[in-house]
Scaffold this active site. Sequence first.
Site, PDB file in Angstrom:
ATOM      1  CG  HIS A  12     -36.544 -28.441  22.236  1.00  0.00           C
ATOM      2  ND1 HIS A  12     -35.653 -29.344  22.826  1.00  0.00           N
ATOM      3  CD2 HIS A  12     -36.453 -28.445  21.100  1.00  0.00           C
ATOM      4  CE1 HIS A  12     -35.696 -30.062  21.610  1.00  0.00           C
ATOM      5  NE2 HIS A  12     -36.185 -29.223  21.094  1.00  0.00           N
ATOM      6  CG  HIS A  14     -36.473 -27.682  15.975  1.00  0.00           C
ATOM      7  ND1 HIS A  14     -35.557 -28.455  15.883  1.00  0.00           N
ATOM      8  CD2 HIS A  14     -37.563 -28.193  16.819  1.00  0.00           C
ATOM      9  CE1 HIS A  14     -35.908 -29.554  16.728  1.00  0.00           C
ATOM     10  NE2 HIS A  14     -35.997 -29.422  17.606  1.00  0.00           N
ATOM     11  CE  LYS A  95     -31.838 -32.325  21.414  1.00  0.00           C
ATOM     12  NZ  LYS A  95     -32.008 -31.679  20.754  1.00  0.00           N
ATOM     13  CG  HIS A 134     -34.421 -36.721  20.790  1.00  0.00           C
ATOM     14  ND1 HIS A 134     -35.138 -36.223  19.442  1.00  0.00           N
ATOM     15  CD2 HIS A 134     -34.764 -38.307  20.929  1.00  0.00           C
ATOM     16  CE1 HIS A 134     -35.558 -36.577  19.967  1.00  0.00           C
ATOM     17  NE2 HIS A 134     -35.845 -38.196  19.895  1.00  0.00           N
ATOM     18  CG  HIS A 168     -38.471 -32.894  22.857  1.00  0.00           C
ATOM     19  ND1 HIS A 168     -38.125 -34.175  23.566  1.00  0.00           N
ATOM     20  CD2 HIS A 168     -37.587 -32.678  21.803  1.00  0.00           C
ATOM     21  CE1 HIS A 168     -37.059 -35.294  22.285  1.00  0.00           C
ATOM     22  NE2 HIS A 168     -37.023 -33.762  21.635  1.00  0.00           N
ATOM     23  CG  ASP A 240     -39.211 -30.403  20.037  1.00  0.00           C
ATOM     24  OD1 ASP A 240     -38.488 -29.695  19.137  1.00  0.00           O
ATOM     25  OD2 ASP A 240     -39.971 -31.260  20.199  1.00  0.00           O
TER      26      ASP A 240
HETATM   27  C1  NCD Z   1     -38.169 -32.087  15.510  1.00  0.00           C
HETATM   28  C2  NCD Z   1     -37.602 -31.473  13.844  1.00  0.00           C
HETATM   29  O1  NCD Z   1     -38.532 -32.085  12.779  1.00  0.00           O
HETATM   30  O2  NCD Z   1     -36.291 -31.265  13.629  1.00  0.00           O
HETATM   31  N1  NCD Z   1     -39.428 -33.063  15.708  1.00  0.00           N
HETATM   32  C3  NCD Z   1     -39.952 -33.158  15.928  1.00  0.00           C
HETATM   33  O3  NCD Z   1     -40.862 -34.177  16.223  1.00  0.00           O
HETATM   34  N2  NCD Z   1     -40.010 -33.004  17.702  1.00  0.00           N
HETATM   35  C4  NCD Z   1     -36.753 -32.582  15.748  1.00  0.00           C
HETATM   36  C5  NCD Z   1     -36.519 -32.924  18.079  1.00  0.00           C
HETATM   37  O4  NCD Z   1     -36.771 -32.138  18.537  1.00  0.00           O
HETATM   38  O5  NCD Z   1     -36.748 -33.976  17.460  1.00  0.00           O
HETATM   39 ZN    ZN Z   2     -36.876 -30.747  18.862  1.00  0.00          ZN
HETATM   40 ZN    ZN Z   3     -35.399 -34.078  19.758  1.00  0.00          ZN
END
Ligand code: NCD
Ligand code: ZN
Ligand code: ZN
Length: 333
Positions: A12, A14, A95, A134, A168, A240
């Site tokens: 997971h 970003h 997702k 999520h 998460h 995450d």
């Molecule tokens: C994530 C993001 O910034 O894209 N933020 C977070 O707090 N985890 C989005 C997510 O995974 O929910």
């Molecule tokens: Zn995330």
């Molecule tokens: Zn998330």
Amino acid sequence: MSITLNSPLDMHLHLRDEAMLKTVAPLSSRDFAGAVIMPNLVPPVDTKEALLAYKERINSAIGDDTFTSYMTLFFKPTYTKEFLESVKDELIAIKLYPAGITTNSEGGLSGFDVDELRPTLDAMAELNIPLCVHGETNGFVMDREAEFVSIYEMLATNFPKLKIIMEHITTKASVEALDKFENLYATITLHHLLITLDDVAGGMLQPHLFCKPIAKRPEDREALRKVALEGHSKVMFGSDSAPHPQHAKENCGCAAGVFTSPIAVQVLTELFMEHSNLENLQAFISGNAQKIYTNITVPEKSITLEKKPFVVPAIYGTVVPMYAGETIAYSIV
Ligand code: NCD
Ligand code: ZN
Ligand code: ZN
């Protein structure tokens, strides 16, 4: 003594886009053999063209590193079976975001109506495309994930052939749901194994530890630690890691997300060497994911660590990492 991890995976992640992508992608491709890439760009990745173009941009940002980007699409209840068939070889999962619940999720789902979801979810089950979720309601912030467990149960019962990944997870309630339904799995982050709400807001507010779902109580962290450290076969590591520029975090209106990718492997190693063993770490960081996601091939790559202090940089580009300026116990060789 050195420690070797085989093909660590981040299930997971970003990576964002443009300058941020160029800053953060090499930090993941250095330490991991592959990662599941989240689709919450602006606009979200919700077409085959957007997904393929994003994968290209990621590939050019990581250069020559051995690293596979496992792509995801942003769930829409309008995806048809024909569409899913045409895109299934390009992605690892889809997702689902409840509308407005986290960063860039405005185009997400505004309700969980089984009849509305059935055509898409049945087709995903048939095509062996897992659903990543999520899982938070829009209730009171500390209760959002526990309240969502009933939605996980509804999905798991109505779509028994669909693999559902609770992303998460942060609560004991989600850990308990794991063992109740065969088709529920979970990712756990590094930061939720380490911190509770006290670390975020118990003293001076720590914006770089603020994320969704918010860190919970000590007993929740214990439940997460237990399944992670025992190498429970239904849980996988998903960082995450969610970078935001410093100005968006140190701000009146702090963006949610903890940036952990440059320190994740090292700190997980420290945690497992203190409280568990290398075999369970290998399962948590790679083996379990390979058994759960049967639709992937994983590149061979080994990462060697040693117990040698490493001072975490104060900033990477515009992003402040977890443990910025602090010393961690393990380094990558
Ligand atoms: C994530 C993001 O910034 O894209 N933020 C977070 O707090 N985890 C989005 C997510 O995974 O929910
Ligand atoms: Zn995330
Ligand atoms: Zn998330």
